[in-house]
Design an enzyme around this catalytic site. Structure first.
Site, PDB file in Angstrom:
ATOM      1  CB  SER A 166      -0.963  -0.036   1.192  1.00  0.00           C
ATOM      2  OG  SER A 166      -1.934   0.958   1.099  1.00  0.00           O
ATOM      3  CG  HIS A 371      -5.718  -2.222   0.384  1.00  0.00           C
ATOM      4  ND1 HIS A 371      -5.185  -1.812  -0.811  1.00  0.00           N
ATOM      5  CD2 HIS A 371      -5.068  -1.503   1.347  1.00  0.00           C
ATOM      6  CE1 HIS A 371      -4.263  -0.886  -0.607  1.00  0.00           C
ATOM      7  NE2 HIS A 371      -4.167  -0.687   0.702  1.00  0.00           N
TER       8      HIS A 371
END
Length: 398
Positions: A166, A371
């Protein structure tokens, strides 16, 4: 609205605290109480801690898992509001533990502002708002160079392999753009859930991005600086509430996490979530979150927009400079997922088209990979690690 929200949070914390009083210590997993050093030690790799100072005075904790052989160094960088805990919380199947078991020299970096990096040579994070005046830009321009130089100096290696999750990728794109001399120090960047553009995020993230001006004004009016740190009211609420069996999982996983990152409850089971809750969130600056919201709202991957007047003083332009991704020449492998609520496939494709040296692209074979599965997934070692090995073998041959 804010009065009602405050009242709800207060009642929730009181009820949660009362319930915790009836829960025996044995019901809480051991790993919930361990820090990064404790986790790495428990799973076979007592780490060496380094404290590295950045050019602008932040003091960062970096952990080294020397491994059991003589493999090249690998540097892992975490995401927003996260810490090195995230890479270790799955224990024996965690990526750094797995790599260290194979003999790799694994380094875990904490970027400024989390629970392990609330330190500065001159600024007090509890009393000096200036401490929190940073975004992923400063992490890329100051934190990464200091950490990379540390790793290369300590190991004698000419370059390293980077694994980012990320925001841990965003900072490399910033680094390669703003300090292109560092491109040659990365033999490959393995980008898990790449974050740069946030132009095509699904709901509810898309709605939050549309509210960026309102959120920015609210943050300024309330004088907020630290984002969900351990000592903040909301941070304490999150750790307390989400640690409670059943109730915490229902509220925090189904009510908060899954709507944002993508739902995948079989990979993030309730028992693990109870273990995870004390470790995440680990804190950051609110401005760092605002920077991402700006990227989505302005549809430009650029430096932080302070407003035209301040921009003129800082950048000699009314608009913030756009990051020149053409300068990011380090080899980059992009690992994406169709169920990612933050890093959408469309945005990763946009990034892919801007980067000049994408050497690998993987769409996760797990259709509902979200994610955070890359670092927290229960079975990630089966559906992701073999594809990470492809890059490791290519750029780190024995």
């Amino acid at each position: 609205m804010w009065t009602s929200l405050s009242l709800w949070l207060t009642v929730t914390v009181i009820c949660t605290t009362q319930q915790i009083g009836y829960i025996s210590a044995e019901e809480f997993p051991e790993d919930a109480a361990l820090d990064s050093i404790g986790l790495a030690t428990k799973y076979g790799h007592p780490p060496i801690q380094y404290n590295v100072a950045t050019e602008d005075g932040y003091i960062l904790a970096v952990y080294r898992l020397p491994g059991k052989g003589k493999r090249p160094p690998i540097l892992c960088t975490h995401g927003l509001m996260d810490s090195t805990d995230t890479f270790l919380i799955r224990g024996y199947t965690s990526l750094p533990i797995t790599l260290a078991d194979r003999g790799y020299d694994v380094w875990l970096a904490n970027t400024r502002g989390n629970r392990y990096t609330r330190r500065h040579q001159h600024l007090d994070p509890d009393t000096d708002p200036a401490f929190w005046n940073f975004t992923f830009h400063e992490m890329g321009v100051y934190d990464l160079p200091a950490i990379i130089d540390l790793v290369l100096n300590e190991t004698g290696a000419n370059n390293l392999t980077a694994i980012g999750h990320s925001q841990g990728n965003t900072i490399y794109y910033v680094l390669g753009s703003e300090k292109p001399e560092y491109n040659s120090k990365i033999n490959v960047l393995i980008s898990l859930a790449p974050m740069a553009y946030v132009h095509n995020t699904p709901l509810p993230v898309a709605t939050i991005i549309k509210l960026t001006p309102i959120i920015t004004t609210l943050v300024k009016d309330l004088g907020l600086h630290e984002l969900l740190g351990d000592t903040t009211a909301l941070g304490r609420i999150a750790h307390t509430l989400c640690s409670v069996p059943v109730i915490g999982y229902t509220i925090c996983a189904y009510g908060l996490l899954y709507p944002l990152v993508g739902s995948d409850p079989t990979e993030l089971e309730p028992e693990f979530f109870q273990n995870l809750a004390p470790h995440y969130p680990g804190g950051s600056s609110i401005v760092s979150l605002l920077h991402y919201l700006q990227v989505g709202y302005r549809k430009t991957f650029a430096q932080y927009d302070h407003g035209s007047e301040i921009n003129q003083k800082m950048y000699n332009s009314s608009e913030p400079p756009v990051y020149q991704l053409a300068r990011v020449t380090m080899p980059i492998a992009l690992y994406t997922a169709a169920n990612d609520g933050f890093s959408s496939l469309a945005d990763v494709q946009l990034l892919r088209g801007q980067l000049p040296n994408v050497v690998y692209y993987l769409l996760s074979p797990r259709l509902i990979c979200n994610h955070v599965d890359y670092v927290w997934g229960q079975t990630v070692s089966y559906y992701l690690y073999p594809f990470i090995d492809i890059m490791l073998d290519r750029y780190n041959p024995l």
